[in-house]
Design a protein around this motif. Structure first.
Motif: not given
Length: 319
Positions: A30-40
């Motif tokens: 969810e955070l990766a999607d909101r920030l537009g980055v990878t989970p890493r």
């Protein structure tokens, strides 16, 4: 190029912090999607927050995710525009009540770091609010902001207000917002009645600034005027007493909305209060346990004598 990357990283970490403060728990995807980055990248940014002292907890499995926890010290908080204005309103209420100097210091710090687009909103509130009593009312922050802005900008304001069983549209020249221990009031010049009047903010609806500016009139002291209205003028009968005790002593026995207490010396004070039946006010002054005199109205003095005679007779019969 390195500065651009660093700036992007800083902005992303601040955005991540804001998200964690908005909700109890977020999953990595969810955070990766909101920030537009990878989970890493999310994991690296979480580590950056931990380095800065934020307690970010991570749990695996179903129901797991990232959660911002309490730390040993209060970390910086991120507010959106509405939260910042609401916080300013709450601090103003606290500054008028028991929180006092601490709330005022916090409001000053908030004003220093607010963006320019919001700073004038907070200053509008700060410059347009007075208080008596505790100042602990809770009303819609948008309404307070609108009223404070019209006070500051000297612009007429319109709103619907109860009159008997109906709502009437009022046009006023706003002067000050005043907080009592229970409610917010607006002191304004009523253009329909051609006189000063106080309005309860919680009774206002459809509040909006008008396009007409006005030249400020000579106004009464806002807090005093509203307190006298709440404690006296709103009632059909008013009374004044001279009490042989200090104003501080008497104020500790009366709420600010029940009576106006004015010092008349070190051990004398005047009480102004109202009621639909003045016997209630008379009994409250009597129960203070201090000598007192009735200043107004004259018939209340006669009522004192009648009650004294009745009490004396009752005491004689009981012997």
């Amino acid at each position: 190029m390195a500065r651009d990357v660093e700036r992007d990283t800083t902005e992303r970490v601040l955005t991540l912090l804001g998200l964690l403060q908005q909700r109890q728990i977020w999953t990595g995807p969810e955070l990766a999607d909101r920030l537009g980055v990878t989970p890493r990248t999310v994991r690296r940014d979480v580590d950056r927050l931990r380095t800065l002292g934020y307690q970010v907890h991570a749990a695996q499995g179903v129901g797991g995710g990232y959660q911002l926890g309490p730390g040993p010290d209060l970390p910086p908080l991120l507010f959106d525009d509405e939260e910042a204005i609401a916080t300013a309103v709450s601090l103003l209420v606290g500054a008028g009540g028991g929180a006092g100097a601490a709330a005022l210091r916090a409001l000053t710090k908030l004003d220093r770091v607010l963006p320019t687009r919001l700073r004038h909103e907070v200053r509008a509130l700060s410059g347009s609010v007075e208080s008596f009593g505790g100042g602990r009312a809770s009303v819609d922050s948008e309404t307070l902001t609108t009223l404070a802005r019209t006070c500051r900008d000297e612009v007429e304001v319109g709103f619907d207000y109860p009159s008997g069983d109906q709502l009437r549209r009022r046009r006023v020249e706003p002067h000050r917002l005043v907080a009592s221990e229970r409610r917010w009031y607006l002191l304004a010049f009523d253009l329909d009645r051609d006189d000063w009047r106080s309005f309860r903010v919680d009774r206002m609806t459809e509040v909006s600034a008008r396009t007409w500016r006005f030249r400020p009139r000579v106004a009464p002291d806002a807090a005093t005027y509203v307190q006298e209205g709440v404690a006296s003028r709103v009632y059909s009968r008013q009374a004044r007493f001279l009490v042989h005790a200090s104003a501080e002593t008497v104020r500790s026995r009366f709420s600010a909305s029940a009576a106006v207490v004015r010092p008349r010396g070190a051990e004398l004070c005047e009480i102004l209060s109202g009621a639909d039946n003045l016997d209630a006010v008379l009994m409250r002054v009597l129960l203070l346990g201090h000598e007192f005199e009735v200043l107004d109205p004259p018939e209340l003095g006669r009522r004192c004598r009648a009650l004294a005679e009745a009490l004396l007779k009752a005491g004689e019969r009981s012997q």
